[in-house]
Design an enzyme around this catalytic site. Structure first.
Site, PDB file in Angstrom:
ATOM      1  N   SER A   1       0.224  21.401   1.150  1.00  0.00           N
ATOM      2  CA  SER A   1       0.164  19.937   1.212  1.00  0.00           C
ATOM      3  C   SER A   1       1.366  19.315   0.506  1.00  0.00           C
ATOM      4  O   SER A   1       1.511  18.104   0.485  1.00  0.00           O
ATOM      5  CB  SER A   1      -1.137  19.414   0.584  1.00  0.00           C
ATOM      6  OG  SER A   1      -1.256  19.864  -0.747  1.00  0.00           O
TER       7      SER A   1
ATOM      8  N   ASN B   1      -9.321  19.832  -8.801  1.00  0.00           N
ATOM      9  CA  ASN B   1     -10.250  18.879  -8.178  1.00  0.00           C
ATOM     10  C   ASN B   1     -10.295  17.556  -8.931  1.00  0.00           C
ATOM     11  O   ASN B   1     -10.230  16.481  -8.327  1.00  0.00           O
ATOM     12  CB  ASN B   1     -11.651  19.491  -8.087  1.00  0.00           C
ATOM     13  CG  ASN B   1     -11.674  20.703  -7.183  1.00  0.00           C
ATOM     14  OD1 ASN B   1     -10.673  21.018  -6.546  1.00  0.00           O
ATOM     15  ND2 ASN B   1     -12.802  21.387  -7.132  1.00  0.00           N
TER      16      ASN B   1
ATOM     17  N   THR C   1      -8.270 -23.156  21.823  1.00  0.00           N
ATOM     18  CA  THR C   1      -9.442 -22.294  21.875  1.00  0.00           C
ATOM     19  C   THR C   1      -9.467 -21.789  23.305  1.00  0.00           C
ATOM     20  O   THR C   1      -9.054 -22.521  24.226  1.00  0.00           O
ATOM     21  CB  THR C   1     -10.757 -23.048  21.561  1.00  0.00           C
ATOM     22  OG1 THR C   1     -10.935 -24.075  22.543  1.00  0.00           O
ATOM     23  CG2 THR C   1     -10.747 -23.678  20.170  1.00  0.00           C
ATOM     24  N   HIS C   2      -9.900 -20.548  23.502  1.00  0.00           N
ATOM     25  CA  HIS C   2      -9.894 -19.924  24.837  1.00  0.00           C
ATOM     26  C   HIS C   2      -8.502 -19.964  25.469  1.00  0.00           C
ATOM     27  O   HIS C   2      -8.389 -20.038  26.696  1.00  0.00           O
ATOM     28  CB  HIS C   2     -10.889 -20.597  25.786  1.00  0.00           C
ATOM     29  CG  HIS C   2     -12.249 -20.797  25.210  1.00  0.00           C
ATOM     30  ND1 HIS C   2     -13.257 -19.869  25.323  1.00  0.00           N
ATOM     31  CD2 HIS C   2     -12.770 -21.813  24.463  1.00  0.00           C
ATOM     32  CE1 HIS C   2     -14.345 -20.313  24.705  1.00  0.00           C
ATOM     33  NE2 HIS C   2     -14.067 -21.490  24.157  1.00  0.00           N
TER      34      HIS C   2
ATOM     35  N   LYS D   1      17.691 -10.627  28.028  1.00  0.00           N
ATOM     36  CA  LYS D   1      16.461 -10.507  27.245  1.00  0.00           C
ATOM     37  C   LYS D   1      16.694 -10.529  25.740  1.00  0.00           C
ATOM     38  O   LYS D   1      17.664 -10.000  25.227  1.00  0.00           O
ATOM     39  CB  LYS D   1      15.740  -9.189  27.591  1.00  0.00           C
ATOM     40  CG  LYS D   1      15.117  -9.156  28.960  1.00  0.00           C
ATOM     41  CD  LYS D   1      13.918 -10.077  29.137  1.00  0.00           C
ATOM     42  CE  LYS D   1      12.665  -9.584  28.448  1.00  0.00           C
ATOM     43  NZ  LYS D   1      12.025  -8.440  29.072  1.00  0.00           N
TER      44      LYS D   1
ATOM     45  N   ASN E   1      13.850  -9.739  22.933  1.00  0.00           N
ATOM     46  CA  ASN E   1      12.417  -9.405  22.829  1.00  0.00           C
ATOM     47  C   ASN E   1      11.905  -9.498  21.392  1.00  0.00           C
ATOM     48  O   ASN E   1      12.601  -9.107  20.458  1.00  0.00           O
ATOM     49  CB  ASN E   1      12.188  -7.989  23.361  1.00  0.00           C
ATOM     50  CG  ASN E   1      12.541  -7.863  24.837  1.00  0.00           C
ATOM     51  OD1 ASN E   1      12.358  -8.816  25.597  1.00  0.00           O
ATOM     52  ND2 ASN E   1      13.061  -6.723  25.225  1.00  0.00           N
TER      53      ASN E   1
ATOM     54  N   TYR F   1     -16.215  19.305  -3.783  1.00  0.00           N
ATOM     55  CA  TYR F   1     -14.898  19.425  -3.169  1.00  0.00           C
ATOM     56  C   TYR F   1     -14.913  20.444  -2.047  1.00  0.00           C
ATOM     57  O   TYR F   1     -15.475  21.522  -2.172  1.00  0.00           O
ATOM     58  CB  TYR F   1     -13.837  19.833  -4.215  1.00  0.00           C
ATOM     59  CG  TYR F   1     -12.455  19.955  -3.596  1.00  0.00           C
ATOM     60  CD1 TYR F   1     -11.640  18.845  -3.429  1.00  0.00           C
ATOM     61  CD2 TYR F   1     -11.992  21.184  -3.114  1.00  0.00           C
ATOM     62  CE1 TYR F   1     -10.395  18.949  -2.819  1.00  0.00           C
ATOM     63  CE2 TYR F   1     -10.751  21.298  -2.507  1.00  0.00           C
ATOM     64  CZ  TYR F   1      -9.959  20.172  -2.363  1.00  0.00           C
ATOM     65  OH  TYR F   1      -8.738  20.274  -1.759  1.00  0.00           O
TER      66      TYR F   1
ATOM     67  N   GLN G   1      -8.172  17.766   1.457  1.00  0.00           N
ATOM     68  CA  GLN G   1      -6.723  17.691   1.350  1.00  0.00           C
ATOM     69  C   GLN G   1      -6.143  16.775   2.439  1.00  0.00           C
ATOM     70  O   GLN G   1      -5.080  16.185   2.268  1.00  0.00           O
ATOM     71  CB  GLN G   1      -6.130  19.100   1.467  1.00  0.00           C
ATOM     72  CG  GLN G   1      -4.636  19.153   1.293  1.00  0.00           C
ATOM     73  CD  GLN G   1      -4.163  20.566   1.069  1.00  0.00           C
ATOM     74  OE1 GLN G   1      -4.322  21.116  -0.001  1.00  0.00           O
ATOM     75  NE2 GLN G   1      -3.584  21.172   2.101  1.00  0.00           N
TER      76      GLN G   1
ATOM     77  N   LYS H   1      -4.977  12.586   2.341  1.00  0.00           N
ATOM     78  CA  LYS H   1      -3.779  11.874   1.878  1.00  0.00           C
ATOM     79  C   LYS H   1      -2.894  11.293   2.977  1.00  0.00           C
ATOM     80  O   LYS H   1      -2.490  10.131   2.874  1.00  0.00           O
ATOM     81  CB  LYS H   1      -2.965  12.781   0.955  1.00  0.00           C
ATOM     82  CG  LYS H   1      -3.596  12.886  -0.419  1.00  0.00           C
ATOM     83  CD  LYS H   1      -3.081  14.091  -1.173  1.00  0.00           C
ATOM     84  CE  LYS H   1      -4.159  14.836  -1.895  1.00  0.00           C
ATOM     85  NZ  LYS H   1      -5.250  15.368  -1.070  1.00  0.00           N
TER      86      LYS H   1
HETATM   87  N1  ARG Z   1      -4.056  20.084  -2.653  1.00  0.00           N
HETATM   88  C1  ARG Z   1      -5.446  19.981  -2.917  1.00  0.00           C
HETATM   89  C2  ARG Z   1      -5.993  18.679  -2.304  1.00  0.00           C
HETATM   90  O1  ARG Z   1      -5.261  17.760  -2.167  1.00  0.00           O
HETATM   91  C3  ARG Z   1      -5.715  19.945  -4.389  1.00  0.00           C
HETATM   92  C4  ARG Z   1      -7.086  20.360  -4.762  1.00  0.00           C
HETATM   93  C5  ARG Z   1      -7.264  21.808  -4.525  1.00  0.00           C
HETATM   94  N2  ARG Z   1      -8.520  22.252  -4.971  1.00  0.00           N
HETATM   95  C6  ARG Z   1      -9.051  23.432  -4.567  1.00  0.00           C
HETATM   96  N3  ARG Z   1     -10.216  23.716  -5.016  1.00  0.00           N
HETATM   97  N4  ARG Z   1      -8.417  24.215  -3.723  1.00  0.00           N
HETATM   98  O2  ARG Z   1      -7.138  18.572  -1.970  1.00  0.00           O
END
Ligand code: ARG
Length: 473
Positions: free
Chosen positions: A33, A119, A164-165, A298, A300, A332, A337, A340
């Site tokens: 990651s 975690n 409106t509309h 054009k 745009n 967890y 992961q 993110k």
């Molecule tokens: N890179 C992991 C995540 O973002 C970190 C946590 C990892 N924890 C584990 N028990 N493998 O979730």
């Protein structure tokens, strides 16, 4: 395939102890990651310094060890900021990359992960990130509102039809319309405030799932990281399992971005319509429009089309996050992961939308002639005529009907409504008197709207002032 020189122990200094074989290359690629969570480096280091500080305070590590760890982490932060840090995919994530780089510089950093798991570490990093991001969004939105208020100020007396509309409804001013956008965006600021509050709770010390047997002080590390209330008292998560499993603030952030995205898409659509040759109410800055590769004439409104489009992406991120967490058993799971990328993407896109609109707002020019032509349609004040009849004692439902008949007559005789004769109007509404045409004086129509939130230029000027004050706070 077995690689004798590369055992699990060597590759994974953090968790390789029980392994005799290194992870497969495919697994490393699949499981890493660091390609996206390296964005958390600043927060990870902030959290590690606070954790080490607390460990030293309670006597789990020496003060001198804390100093070395802190200095090492600060050095790594400098390298990262300068783009000179070597991120390694085989070390999986931002946490292990930083920890291992630190340990190779500072041997006593092998104690840093005492009473901590990735975690609670990642949960902490993300909460620090959300506090930063929610704050950043509020600041940017305030700048955007400021530039929209400037645009409104310049256009208090530019009248346009409100729709409106997608049908001409009643006259408003460009400023009134822009203030409507400001209301939407101010609610977004409030929403990000709420995200900030939700993020402002420290999960650190929850460990992997069930805390630690070591005598840590969670309140101390929370204070060092700024997870405190207005009195400076630390705010801690209340359950170690929930602390590492909870992703609510991810949803809240993504929802705030998605809602803001929907607002942007509506603002963008208003501008796109106003910018068509058919409307021509506004002219957009060249710097934020693009040409066609084929049609030389054009220009745009791509910046606004993209604002409209980006909202789809932000809604998608919210959906991805909720789908990811739905049905996951506590606590967890590695699925998490994947929480993110949607968050970072929402943040990046939302930020850009704000900045682009801020820049455009400074340069949007209203075409007063075109606006005046559009708003000059007297039918836009048909409702005001009904109000006039009401003031002469006619019940509203009846007044509405009478005006309907007058509109039909104006259509049938191809005479603008305000050019009908007194006799024609009196035949339909005997209560009317010869001042009925005053209704079609636009200035007067605005001046008569005295309630809060109505398009009266004096009230609008007041509202612009109030808003300017509000965004200074
Ligand atoms: N890179 C992991 C995540 O973002 C970190 C946590 C990892 N924890 C584990 N028990 N493998 O979730």
């Amino acid at each position: 395939m077995k690689d004798k020189k590369n055992t699990g122990k060597q590759t994974q200094a953090t968790w390789g102890g029980r392994f005799s074989q290194a992870p497969s290359r495919l697994m490393l690629e699949f499981g890493e990651s660091v390609s996206f969570d390296s964005a958390l480096a600043e927060f990870d280091i902030q959290g590690s310094i606070a954790h080490a500080h607390m460990l030293a305070d309670v006597g789990i590590i020496e003060k001198s060890e804390y100093s070395q760890i802190k200095a090492g982490l600060e050095k790594i932060l400098k390298l990262i900021r300068a783009g000179e840090f070597e991120w390694k995919t085989e070390l999986e994530d931002v946490h292990m990359n930083i920890e291992q780089a630190l340990t190779s510089m500072v041997p006593c950093a092998a104690k840093l992960h005492t009473a901590r798991s990735r975690n609670d570490q990642v949960a902490t990093d993300m909460r620090l990130f959300f506090k930063f991001a929610a704050d950043d969004m509020q600041k940017r939105l305030k700048k955007l509102i400021a530039s929209l208020l400037d645009l409104a100020k310049k256009n208090i007396f530019v009248c346009i039809p409100g729709y409106t509309h997608m049908q001409r409804a009643q006259p408003v001013s460009a400023a009134h319309h822009i203030l409507a956008w400001c209301e939407m965006l101010y609610r977004d600021i409030e929403r990000f405030k709420f995200v900030y509050e939700g993020a402002n709770v420290s999960p650190l010390g929850s460990g992997a799932i069930a805390g630690t047997t070591l005598p840590i002080d969670r309140a101390l590390s929370a204070k060092y990281m700024g997870f405190v209330d207005e009195d400076g008292d630390p705010i801690l998560t209340g359950n170690s399992m929930d602390a590492v499993a909870d992703r609510d603030v991810f949803f809240e952030f993504a929802f705030a971005c998605a809602t803001m995205g929907v607002h942007f898409s509506r603002i963008a659509e208003d501008v796109i319509i106003w910018n068509t040759s058919e409307f021509a109410f506004v002219k957009l800055p060249d710097a934020f429009t693009t040409g066609s590769s084929l049609m030389p004439q054009k220009k745009n409104p791509d910046s606004f089309e993209l604002m409209r489009g980006k909202s789809a992406r932000m809604i998608g991120s919210l959906t991805a996050l909720m789908t990811l967490v739905k049905g996951l058993p506590l606590t967890y799971n590695r699925d998490l992961q994947e929480d993110k990328p949607p968050v970072f993407d929402s943040f990046r896109q939302a930020r850009m939308c704000i900045d682009v609109l801020t820049a455009c707002a400074k340069e949007i020019k209203f075409n007063e002639k075109k606006c005046a032509e559009a708003v000059g349609d007297p039918l836009l004040l048909a409702t005001d005529l009904a109000d006039y009849f009401v003031r002469r004692g006619v019940p509203f439902r009846k007044a509405h009907h009478m005006v309907g008949e007058i509109v039909a007559l104006s259509e049938k005789t191809a005479t603008p409504i305000n050019k009908l004769s007194d006799e024609q109007v009196f035949a339909i509404c005997p209560e009317a008197s010869s001042d009925w045409r005053d209704v079609f004086d636009l200035k007067r129509a605005f001046a008569m709207r005295k309630g809060v939130g109505m398009p009266n230029p004096e009230l609008i000027a007041e509202q612009i002032k109030n808003f300017s004050q509000l965004i200074k706070q």
